[in-house]
Design an enzyme around this catalytic site. Sequence first.
Site, PDB file in Angstrom:
ATOM      1  N   SER A   1      43.811  31.987  29.411  1.00  0.00           N
ATOM      2  CA  SER A   1      43.315  33.120  29.735  1.00  0.00           C
ATOM      3  C   SER A   1      41.797  33.427  29.026  1.00  0.00           C
ATOM      4  O   SER A   1      40.473  32.321  28.216  1.00  0.00           O
ATOM      5  CB  SER A   1      43.381  34.082  28.358  1.00  0.00           C
ATOM      6  OG  SER A   1      42.748  35.595  28.615  1.00  0.00           O
TER       7      SER A   1
ATOM      8  N   LYS B   1      53.566  42.521  30.847  1.00  0.00           N
ATOM      9  CA  LYS B   1      52.653  44.286  30.975  1.00  0.00           C
ATOM     10  C   LYS B   1      53.056  45.283  31.806  1.00  0.00           C
ATOM     11  O   LYS B   1      53.281  46.710  31.207  1.00  0.00           O
ATOM     12  CB  LYS B   1      51.618  44.350  32.492  1.00  0.00           C
ATOM     13  CG  LYS B   1      50.122  42.984  32.501  1.00  0.00           C
ATOM     14  CD  LYS B   1      50.146  42.974  34.117  1.00  0.00           C
ATOM     15  CE  LYS B   1      47.943  42.366  33.459  1.00  0.00           C
ATOM     16  NZ  LYS B   1      47.105  42.651  34.682  1.00  0.00           N
TER      17      LYS B   1
ATOM     18  N   ASN C   1      47.369  46.141  30.348  1.00  0.00           N
ATOM     19  CA  ASN C   1      47.220  45.530  29.957  1.00  0.00           C
ATOM     20  C   ASN C   1      45.988  45.355  29.182  1.00  0.00           C
ATOM     21  O   ASN C   1      45.389  45.023  28.455  1.00  0.00           O
ATOM     22  CB  ASN C   1      45.856  45.232  31.253  1.00  0.00           C
ATOM     23  CG  ASN C   1      45.047  46.200  31.481  1.00  0.00           C
ATOM     24  OD1 ASN C   1      45.040  46.833  31.313  1.00  0.00           O
ATOM     25  ND2 ASN C   1      44.001  45.465  32.570  1.00  0.00           N
TER      26      ASN C   1
ATOM     27  N   ASP D   1      42.510  48.171  35.205  1.00  0.00           N
ATOM     28  CA  ASP D   1      42.423  47.066  36.476  1.00  0.00           C
ATOM     29  C   ASP D   1      41.709  47.964  37.498  1.00  0.00           C
ATOM     30  O   ASP D   1      41.420  47.745  38.337  1.00  0.00           O
ATOM     31  CB  ASP D   1      44.161  47.018  36.646  1.00  0.00           C
ATOM     32  CG  ASP D   1      44.096  45.654  36.348  1.00  0.00           C
ATOM     33  OD1 ASP D   1      43.274  44.649  35.275  1.00  0.00           O
ATOM     34  OD2 ASP D   1      45.468  45.367  36.518  1.00  0.00           O
TER      35      ASP D   1
ATOM     36  N   ARG E   1      58.792  42.043  53.363  1.00  0.00           N
ATOM     37  CA  ARG E   1      58.458  43.959  53.882  1.00  0.00           C
ATOM     38  C   ARG E   1      58.936  45.041  52.940  1.00  0.00           C
ATOM     39  O   ARG E   1      58.997  46.053  52.589  1.00  0.00           O
ATOM     40  CB  ARG E   1      59.354  44.252  55.336  1.00  0.00           C
ATOM     41  CG  ARG E   1      59.234  45.547  55.449  1.00  0.00           C
ATOM     42  CD  ARG E   1      59.070  45.627  57.271  1.00  0.00           C
ATOM     43  NE  ARG E   1      58.818  46.593  57.781  1.00  0.00           N
ATOM     44  CZ  ARG E   1      58.169  47.210  57.820  1.00  0.00           C
ATOM     45  NH1 ARG E   1      57.107  46.160  58.543  1.00  0.00           N
ATOM     46  NH2 ARG E   1      57.612  48.829  57.923  1.00  0.00           N
TER      47      ARG E   1
ATOM     48  N   ILE F   1      40.222  39.295  44.668  1.00  0.00           N
ATOM     49  CA  ILE F   1      40.071  39.430  43.787  1.00  0.00           C
ATOM     50  C   ILE F   1      41.185  37.842  42.575  1.00  0.00           C
ATOM     51  O   ILE F   1      41.067  37.686  41.836  1.00  0.00           O
ATOM     52  CB  ILE F   1      41.186  40.877  42.900  1.00  0.00           C
ATOM     53  CG1 ILE F   1      43.147  39.935  43.003  1.00  0.00           C
ATOM     54  CG2 ILE F   1      40.936  41.864  43.927  1.00  0.00           C
ATOM     55  CD1 ILE F   1      43.951  40.748  42.642  1.00  0.00           C
TER      56      ILE F   1
ATOM     57  N   TYR G   1      39.703  34.191  41.268  1.00  0.00           N
ATOM     58  CA  TYR G   1      38.563  33.969  40.905  1.00  0.00           C
ATOM     59  C   TYR G   1      38.207  32.991  40.497  1.00  0.00           C
ATOM     60  O   TYR G   1      37.789  32.226  39.547  1.00  0.00           O
ATOM     61  CB  TYR G   1      37.932  34.869  39.584  1.00  0.00           C
ATOM     62  CG  TYR G   1      38.869  34.714  38.123  1.00  0.00           C
ATOM     63  CD1 TYR G   1      40.501  35.944  38.458  1.00  0.00           C
ATOM     64  CD2 TYR G   1      39.055  34.158  37.307  1.00  0.00           C
ATOM     65  CE1 TYR G   1      40.450  35.624  37.385  1.00  0.00           C
ATOM     66  CE2 TYR G   1      39.591  34.072  36.693  1.00  0.00           C
ATOM     67  CZ  TYR G   1      40.883  35.385  36.490  1.00  0.00           C
ATOM     68  OH  TYR G   1      42.017  34.849  35.258  1.00  0.00           O
TER      69      TYR G   1
END
Length: 287
Positions: free
Chosen positions: A20, A71, A92, A107, A159, A226, A228
Amino acid sequence: MNASAPSPRAFVIGWPIAHSRSPLIHTYWLKTYGIAGSYERIPVKPDDLADFLRGFAQQGFVGGNVTLPHKEAAFALCAKRTEAAERLQAVNTLWMDGGQLCGDNTDVVGFLASLDADVADWSQCEKAVVLGAGGAARAILAALMSRGIPRIAIINRNRSRGEELVALAKAIDPAQQIALYGFEDARTCLEGAGLLVNTTSLGMQNQPPLVIDLAPLPDHAVVADIVYVPLETDLLKAARRRGLKTSAGLGMLLHQAVPGFERWFGKRPEVTAELYTLVARDIRGEP
Ligand code: ATR
């Protein structure tokens, strides 16, 4: 805060948690604003989550961040949740209020703040394409809907997971135009899209590459990722080569941290270029 009050302590919990970057971000802000407080990384096993959440206030913590895989479980244990958390059924960010555990999901605002900072007029787009239908895709979908994007296309491999995301969109706004496709339909999907967002883990370090041809996107399109790690994914590189505007995942990581810091430490922090560089260096493994 009076002089005799203990310094506020916040945490980030996850399993595993070693990777983290949140401690780097919050410790930077504590130092920048001269706030006497701390932000600690704590590994919490799924079986220990409920005990940790029941006991953190007695241990002197004012709250903290929650990451994978906690979460959804933390959401279920909250007595009060923000609308954003209710919508995503996941939290979060945690804090205590009147002895009750409260949760938010930052988020959505993190993604919006990051995209706003990178591309001022992105939300003028008529149609957005979202790659993926996991937890992150839920936040991105809620974010796009909050800005009134008229048409949204989801592309996902599985799907039935995609269908769950479409159902979530319909639950938020039954009038939302939303359609589900497979990766084989990407070409048709990208035609006329003003925004493409990757929310899958494809293109992340040690994950398979994201294979998608950006040629059908119009010249005014914006491409956001998103992911990184790496800081600039192959998707963003391809978009840049085509002359499209881009928004990198690190911005969302930094901006989603803002509301938590403000709640725990009483100061709304800024996402500065200096912070961006600090975290980018860490991701690149530079000293
Ligand atoms: P997160 O919470 O980070 O969104 P997740 O819920 O596990 O993580 O979702 C991961 C997303 O990446 C999903 O959309 C997943 O697609 P499936 O629903 O089909 O599993 C997508 N993803 C991961 N690996 C993939 C792969 N090899 N090919 C296509 N999609 C992939």
